[in-house]
Design a protein around this motif. Structure first.
Motif, mmCIF file in Angstrom:
data_model
loop_
_atom_site.group_PDB
_atom_site.id
_atom_site.type_symbol
_atom_site.label_atom_id
_atom_site.label_comp_id
_atom_site.label_asym_id
_atom_site.label_seq_id
_atom_site.Cartn_x
_atom_site.Cartn_y
_atom_site.Cartn_z
ATOM 1 N N SER A 240 0.685 -1.209 -0.077
ATOM 2 C CA SER A 240 0.153 0.190 -0.301
ATOM 3 C C SER A 240 0.705 1.102 0.091
ATOM 4 O O SER A 240 0.126 2.194 -0.267
ATOM 5 C CB SER A 240 -1.040 0.239 1.235
ATOM 6 O OG SER A 240 -2.004 -0.943 1.462
ATOM 7 N N SER B 258 0.173 4.176 -2.652
ATOM 8 C CA SER B 258 0.530 5.108 -2.629
ATOM 9 C C SER B 258 1.404 6.665 -2.696
ATOM 10 O O SER B 258 1.116 7.055 -3.976
ATOM 11 C CB SER B 258 -0.378 5.348 -0.999
ATOM 12 O OG SER B 258 -0.530 5.070 -0.171
ATOM 13 N N TYR C 97 -4.039 3.075 2.587
ATOM 14 C CA TYR C 97 -4.784 3.675 0.521
ATOM 15 C C TYR C 97 -5.686 4.145 0.333
ATOM 16 O O TYR C 97 -5.949 5.174 -0.432
ATOM 17 C CB TYR C 97 -4.329 2.015 -0.165
ATOM 18 C CG TYR C 97 -4.100 2.654 -1.219
ATOM 19 C CD1 TYR C 97 -3.483 3.011 -2.383
ATOM 20 C CD2 TYR C 97 -5.345 1.555 -2.423
ATOM 21 C CE1 TYR C 97 -3.702 3.462 -3.427
ATOM 22 C CE2 TYR C 97 -4.961 1.903 -4.238
ATOM 23 C CZ TYR C 97 -4.112 2.795 -4.897
ATOM 24 O OH TYR C 97 -4.019 2.462 -5.700
ATOM 25 N N ILE D 166 -6.669 -6.500 -1.261
ATOM 26 C CA ILE D 166 -6.185 -6.113 0.530
ATOM 27 C C ILE D 166 -6.595 -7.054 1.348
ATOM 28 O O ILE D 166 -6.250 -7.456 2.170
ATOM 29 C CB ILE D 166 -7.191 -4.841 1.168
ATOM 30 C CG1 ILE D 166 -7.043 -3.016 0.111
ATOM 31 C CG2 ILE D 166 -6.827 -4.057 2.412
ATOM 32 C CD1 ILE D 166 -7.625 -1.995 0.848
ATOM 33 N N GLU E 204 -2.582 -9.409 0.426
ATOM 34 C CA GLU E 204 -1.510 -9.121 1.937
ATOM 35 C C GLU E 204 -1.242 -9.995 2.600
ATOM 36 O O GLU E 204 -0.979 -10.048 3.019
ATOM 37 C CB GLU E 204 -3.261 -7.926 2.318
ATOM 38 C CG GLU E 204 -2.472 -7.464 3.783
ATOM 39 C CD GLU E 204 -1.573 -6.884 3.626
ATOM 40 O OE1 GLU E 204 -0.064 -7.213 3.978
ATOM 41 O OE2 GLU E 204 -1.197 -6.012 2.364
ATOM 42 N N LEU F 16 -2.682 -0.091 -7.279
ATOM 43 C CA LEU F 16 -2.445 -1.304 -5.923
ATOM 44 C C LEU F 16 -2.072 -2.753 -6.034
ATOM 45 O O LEU F 16 -1.504 -3.672 -6.049
ATOM 46 C CB LEU F 16 -3.460 -1.435 -5.167
ATOM 47 C CG LEU F 16 -3.760 -1.779 -3.737
ATOM 48 C CD1 LEU F 16 -2.369 -1.621 -3.253
ATOM 49 C CD2 LEU F 16 -5.165 -2.040 -3.139
#
Length: 357
Positions: free
Chosen positions: A19, A23, A69, A115, A119, A286
């Protein structure tokens, strides 16, 4: 000026947090073409964030913080995209430029997939893959944080990863309703370090023994056999989990490719920009960041890279090319100063209330 606090060191953002990479990519693609100044600060200081996680974007003018994010996306799109913004200069597709409500929902759904699924795969790759953890991840924290946080943080993230990867079935131990292994330990059973021996030579009780011969040490040969068997089981479990990782990654990448083929039906390419044939959306950025982290060249165990190069070569090349084209200038980075530094002194001041972030 905007300040983005991330994990990393000098002018490199760490793969600990995809993230953070996404970003920074977003800010670079949106703000740099508009000549809007911003800083990327590899402070590694989670106290700066309201949710104790990086990245966090701080607007020095308003002193507002945007944590994570999703919040950073909403802030950047609301403030730096307007009717006067020349989208031709910006290599990014904002949510408002998506054609239909369906496309907007797909974009949000893909972010949620990354996410909540990717992740945990990244956590497994960094923390529960023994080769990567021992030879790379744990050593990172010694360069990111001072004593004693350099020891506490990797242990903390390792414990978190152990729990979170269970969601994808990547736990080292089976979990069921009838779990009798936890005992009084809230964290569950503790993994024994590979170097720990069954016979402790420094144990005075073993040396003294007792009259009944209750403390009988096993032979060194038997001990080595037990340790070898234990290590073999551990390697087997890790191999099974690695295979699960590869299966899951393949499934998730195929979802992205299926959506691309549905959205870009006229394209002859195997993969590309999903919603626009020129610029990526927030979910795609992402996605690129996660693939970059999972296949990072400095990882000792690059089993994910080797597999994707064999099975998803076109997609991997496309993402690698995009990431290489969008390198962030070194002058955008600066080292943390003052209260931004995660030092022991600042930590004590933070806990007693003399520092407020």
């Amino acid at each position: 000026m905007l300040q983005l606090h991330v994990w990393g060191k000098d002018n490199e953002i760490s793969i600990i947090s995809p993230s953070c990479i996404a970003s920074a990519y977003l800010l670079n693609q949106v703000l740099t073409p508009q000549n809007i100044e911003f800083e990327i600060i590899p402070s590694n200081n989670t106290n700066l964030s309201d949710i104790n996680q990086l990245p966090v974007l701080i607007d020095n003018e308003t002193k507002e913080k945007y944590n994570g994010y999703n919040e950073i996306i909403r802030f950047i799109e609301s403030k730096y995209f307007s009717t006067s913004t020349k989208l031709s200069l910006v290599s990014y597709l904002p949510s408002d430029s998506l054609k239909t409500t369906k496309e907007k929902l797909i974009n949000k759904g893909l972010i949620n997939l990354l996410i909540n699924k990717f992740e945990y795969i990244n956590q497994y790759n960094l923390y529960l893959n023994n080769k990567n953890y021992e030879n790379y991840t744990r050593k990172l924290f010694s360069s990111y944080l001072p004593f004693p946080m350099m020891y506490n943080q990797p242990s903390k993230y390792y414990a978190q990863a152990q729990e979170q990867v269970k969601i994808l079935g990547l736990s080292k131990q089976k979990v069921s309703f009838f779990d009798f292994t936890t005992g009084n330990n809230e964290q569950g059973s503790i993994d024994v370090a590979p170097t720990e021996l069954i016979n402790d030579e420094d144990d005075e009780d073993d040396e003294e023994g007792d009259e009944d011969g209750a403390n009988v040490a096993i032979s060194s040969l038997h001990e080595r056999q037990l340790l070898k068997k234990s290590k073999s089981k551990q390697v087997l479990k890790e191999s099974r989990n690695s295979m699960k990782c590869l299966i899951l990654i393949t499934q998730y990448i195929e979802r992205f490719k299926t959506i691309f083929q549905h959205q870009q039906r006229d394209s002859d390419e195997e993969f590309g920009f999903i919603f626009n044939n020129q610029n990526p959306s927030s979910s795609e950025i992402l996605f690129y960041a996660y693939i970059f982290c999972l296949t990072y060249e400095k990882l000792p165990d690059r089993f994910i890279f080797n597999y994707l190069k064999l099975k998803q070569d076109y997609t991997l090349k496309f993402i690698t090319e995009i990431m290489n084209k969008n390198q962030i200038s070194k002058n955008k980075f600066r080292n943390p100063i003052g209260n931004e530094i995660p030092s022991l002194t600042n930590e004590v001041k933070y806990w007693i209330g003399s520092i407020e972030y």
